[in-house]
Design a protein around this motif. Structure first.
Motif, PDB file in Angstrom:
ATOM      1  N   VAL A  66       4.214 -28.024  -4.128  1.00 49.41           N
ATOM      2  CA  VAL A  66       3.684 -26.701  -4.469  1.00 49.41           C
ATOM      3  C   VAL A  66       3.174 -26.008  -3.207  1.00 49.41           C
ATOM      4  O   VAL A  66       3.411 -24.806  -3.002  1.00 49.41           O
ATOM      5  N   GLU A  67       2.486 -26.741  -2.345  1.00 44.10           N
ATOM      6  CA  GLU A  67       2.003 -26.159  -1.090  1.00 44.10           C
ATOM      7  C   GLU A  67       3.154 -25.637  -0.235  1.00 44.10           C
ATOM      8  O   GLU A  67       3.069 -24.555   0.362  1.00 44.10           O
ATOM      9  N   ALA A 120       0.201 -36.637  -6.059  1.00 41.27           N
ATOM     10  CA  ALA A 120      -0.142 -36.060  -4.762  1.00 41.27           C
ATOM     11  C   ALA A 120       1.066 -35.409  -4.101  1.00 41.27           C
ATOM     12  O   ALA A 120       0.962 -34.354  -3.466  1.00 41.27           O
ATOM     13  N   TRP A 121       2.228 -36.042  -4.271  1.00 39.85           N
ATOM     14  CA  TRP A 121       3.456 -35.478  -3.690  1.00 39.85           C
ATOM     15  C   TRP A 121       3.797 -34.146  -4.341  1.00 39.85           C
ATOM     16  O   TRP A 121       4.180 -33.185  -3.658  1.00 39.85           O
ATOM     17  N   SER A 122       3.644 -34.049  -5.647  1.00 35.42           N
ATOM     18  CA  SER A 122       3.927 -32.796  -6.355  1.00 35.42           C
ATOM     19  C   SER A 122       3.014 -31.685  -5.871  1.00 35.42           C
ATOM     20  O   SER A 122       3.444 -30.527  -5.725  1.00 35.42           O
ATOM     21  N   HIS A 141       2.243 -30.158 -14.321  1.00 32.19           N
ATOM     22  CA  HIS A 141       1.349 -29.155 -13.740  1.00 32.19           C
ATOM     23  C   HIS A 141       1.996 -28.467 -12.551  1.00 32.19           C
ATOM     24  O   HIS A 141       1.895 -27.240 -12.382  1.00 32.19           O
ATOM     25  N   ALA A 142       2.695 -29.227 -11.720  1.00 26.29           N
ATOM     26  CA  ALA A 142       3.383 -28.638 -10.574  1.00 26.29           C
ATOM     27  C   ALA A 142       4.480 -27.694 -11.042  1.00 26.29           C
ATOM     28  O   ALA A 142       4.645 -26.598 -10.484  1.00 26.29           O
ATOM     29  N   LEU A 143       5.231 -28.092 -12.062  1.00 25.28           N
ATOM     30  CA  LEU A 143       6.301 -27.242 -12.576  1.00 25.28           C
ATOM     31  C   LEU A 143       5.745 -25.921 -13.093  1.00 25.28           C
ATOM     32  O   LEU A 143       6.336 -24.850 -12.876  1.00 25.28           O
TER      33      LEU A 143
END
Length: 273
Positions: free
Chosen positions: A216-217, A210-212, A244-246
């Motif tokens: 991104v946001e 959730a933090w990642s 996924h965030a990366l």
């Protein structure tokens, strides 16, 4: 206090081959710990990284004592320190602490402000204070600015975003450091600042996935503000970003790099260029 090396500032292999030049003691001050190392003139770390925890409350005199101890230990280890570079969270302007968010707290980040300690920190002429006390020239900047100094190429608008205790940022235009913007205290969503949205205390509550998503946001929201030519994503929590965030981060501009937190220490020498 503990450290990451059995012998503080133990020499590493780079010390045998790096062009030493004037040695810089790099001190990267975070909300939870202070990291330091000795840098050659080209930014190569020629010693082990030394880490000590920050204990709260953390008055200015204790900060000065910590840095003095680091200088003594580096010199004792055989390094002749010629200059000092210190990265500090908050608004630092011309070596003066306009405002720092963590060290003014009574029991750590996001706890109540101690007015007496806040009065010591805010307005502190930090760079001259180091020179007066230790006899070595000093540069004091925002910690994200020291981070960015290690990474920039000197071409176009280059932005560093560091995710640690909170959000750090710096930006350079054609290699020149620009006026610091304390984005971390700006409102991101109604009633919530960037620090309150993606700080370390939040990551521990909601988990890395959730933090990642939140990171991104944040990057998505900041891209239209800067339209950077390159952005470096780092800080103590960068390694907690999900794959996924990366992958998603690469869509925000033509050049996105996720970098290790320790590069900030290399930036200490680059600040003197």
């Amino acid at each position: 206090m503990s450290n990451t090396a059995s012998t503080p500032f133990a020499r590493n292999r780079a010390a045998e081959t790096a062009p030493l030049g004037p040695l810089t003691l790099a001190v990267d001050c975070g909300g939870g710990s202070i990291k330091s190392a000795v840098c050659a003139v080209d930014g190569t770390l020629v010693s082990a990284v030394h880490r000590i925890p920050v204990t709260y409350p953390f008055p200015v005199i204790q900060w000065l004592d910590v840095v003095g101890s680091l200088l003594d230990q580096a010199n004792t280890a055989g390094f002749t320190i010629a200059r000092l570079s210190v990265g500090l969270p908050g608004m630092i302007r011309g070596g003066v602490v306009v405002y720092t968010p963590h060290y003014i707290r009574s029991a750590g980040p996001h706890t109540p402000v101690d007015p007496g300690i806040a009065g010591q920190w805010n307005g502190l002429r930090a760079a001259p204070r180091f020179k007066e006390r230790f006899g070595v020239p000093a540069i004091v900047v925002n910690d994200s600015e020291m981070h960015g100094a290690a990474l920039i190429t000197g071409s176009g608008l280059e932005v560093t975003l560091t995710f640690g205790t909170g959000l750090g940022s710096s930006h350079f235009l054609d290699g020149q450091l620009q006026a610091h913007l304390e984005l971390s205290h700006a409102q991101f969503i109604e009633g919530t600042t960037y620090d309150q949205y993606i700080g370390e205390h939040v990551r521990l509550q909601i988990g890395d996935d959730a933090w990642s998503f939140r990171v991104v946001e944040v990057v998505r929201a900041l891209y239209p503000v800067f339209r950077w030519d390159a952005v470096f994503v780092g800080g103590g929590n960068a390694h907690n970003l999900t794959p996924h965030a990366l992958e998603t981060l690469t869509q925000f501009g033509p050049s996105v790099r996720v970098v290790a937190n320790r590069v900030a220490l290399s930036g200490a020498a680059k600040l003197w260029d």
